[in-house]
Design an enzyme around this catalytic site. Structure first.
Site, mmCIF file in Angstrom:
data_model
loop_
_atom_site.group_PDB
_atom_site.id
_atom_site.type_symbol
_atom_site.label_atom_id
_atom_site.label_comp_id
_atom_site.label_asym_id
_atom_site.label_seq_id
_atom_site.Cartn_x
_atom_site.Cartn_y
_atom_site.Cartn_z
ATOM 1 C CD GLN A 118 -3.003 0.885 0.088
ATOM 2 O OE1 GLN A 118 -3.309 -0.247 -0.288
ATOM 3 N NE2 GLN A 118 -3.522 1.979 -0.424
ATOM 4 C CB VAL A 147 -3.398 5.701 -3.497
ATOM 5 C CG1 VAL A 147 -2.755 4.560 -2.713
ATOM 6 C CG2 VAL A 147 -3.261 5.472 -4.998
ATOM 7 C CB ALA A 148 -6.558 4.281 1.159
ATOM 8 C CB SER A 153 -5.934 0.647 1.872
ATOM 9 O OG SER A 153 -6.345 -0.135 0.764
ATOM 10 C CG HIS A 155 -7.279 -3.089 -1.918
ATOM 11 N ND1 HIS A 155 -7.813 -4.121 -2.659
ATOM 12 C CD2 HIS A 155 -7.604 -1.946 -2.567
ATOM 13 C CE1 HIS A 155 -8.421 -3.622 -3.726
ATOM 14 N NE2 HIS A 155 -8.318 -2.300 -3.681
ATOM 15 C CG ASP A 162 -9.268 -2.701 -7.131
ATOM 16 O OD1 ASP A 162 -10.219 -2.395 -6.378
ATOM 17 O OD2 ASP A 162 -8.169 -2.120 -7.128
ATOM 18 C CD GLU A 205 -10.957 3.479 -6.485
ATOM 19 O OE1 GLU A 205 -11.157 2.353 -5.965
ATOM 20 O OE2 GLU A 205 -9.952 4.170 -6.263
ATOM 21 C CG HIS A 208 -12.719 -0.600 -4.405
ATOM 22 N ND1 HIS A 208 -11.392 -0.644 -4.037
ATOM 23 C CD2 HIS A 208 -13.410 -0.835 -3.259
ATOM 24 C CE1 HIS A 208 -11.285 -0.870 -2.739
ATOM 25 N NE2 HIS A 208 -12.506 -0.991 -2.243
#
Length: 232
Positions: A118, A147-148, A153, A155, A162, A205, A208
């Site tokens: 990340q 972007v986190a 995030s 993710h 995604d 997004e 996502h």
């Protein structure tokens, strides 16, 4: 002389009456204030957020809510090397199977990410904006919309994927359109809708998707809200 007792009694009444009226006024004001608060939160249990947040699939992670401390998901590795939380894998696989049955072929472009991955994504995004001519501070601000930051995030939860198209068989538009209409049936929601940017803090997004469980996903989809609004 001690004076007329009746006059003293009337004098006391003059002082007592305003105090009684003041007490009644304060009581009425307090009652109305509490009533208004109850009306404002009518239908929302006082401890609803604490109950919801205990469900693993409803953990909220965004720019204000970092990943829970010591969060360490059990992962399932997909055929293409990406990983997801093992608990969402059956529903994800079922969704992909059903897409394939109607001639749409998706792939998981991104799944679980480590903190290092990340961080590297953020660095690369900032550098890309700098290369485009933006000053560093402006580049960092722009990058944060896409972007986190590390620890913020989804993710890193393993609950977000995604999803794009296998370009040999489908287009991204086919995949995105199908997901938008059907993903909720499998427990996934479009996490960053175009009309919720002011709430999520993330640009639209269409790829996502976040697992929240079938019950929550159905409600979020039908109400047209985002996860932050649902948990609120």
């Amino acid at each position: 002389m001690k004076g007329d007792p009746m006059k003293r009694k009337n004098k006391r009444r003059k002082y007592i009456l305003p105090k009684i009226l003041l007490f009644i006024g304060l009581a009425v004001f307090s009652f109305l204030s509490v009533k208004n608060l109850r009306e404002e939160f009518k239908g929302v249990p006082a401890d609803s957020h604490s109950e919801i947040s205990e469900e693993w699939y409803l953990v909220l992670v965004n720019y204000e809510n970092p990943i829970p401390e010591n969060y360490d998901p059990e992962l399932t590795v997909l055929d293409n090397g990406r990983s997801v939380d093992s608990r969402i894998y059956p529903d994800l696989q079922k969704m992909f199977d059903d897409m394939g049955a109607v001639g749409i072929y998706p792939v998981v472009g991104e799944g679980y990410r480590t903190a290092a991955e990340q961080r590297q994504m953020m660095v690369e995004k900032v550098e890309a904006y700098i290369n485009d001519g933006f000053p560093r501070k402006r580049a960092e601000a722009l990058a944060e919309n896409e972007v986190a930051a590390v620890g913020k995030s989804e993710h890193q939860l393993g609950l977000a994927v995604d999803i794009n198209a296998d370009k040999a068989f489908s287009t991204n538009d086919e995949v995105y359109n199908w997901l938008y209409q059907n993903a909720y049936k499998y427990g996934f929601i479009l996490r960053y809708p175009s009309d919720k940017i002011n709430i999520t803090g993330i640009d639209f997004e269409p790829w996502h998707y976040r697992y929240v469980g079938k019950e929550a996903a159905k409600e979020i989809y039908e109400l047209g809200i985002c996860l932050e609004e649902y948990l609120k």
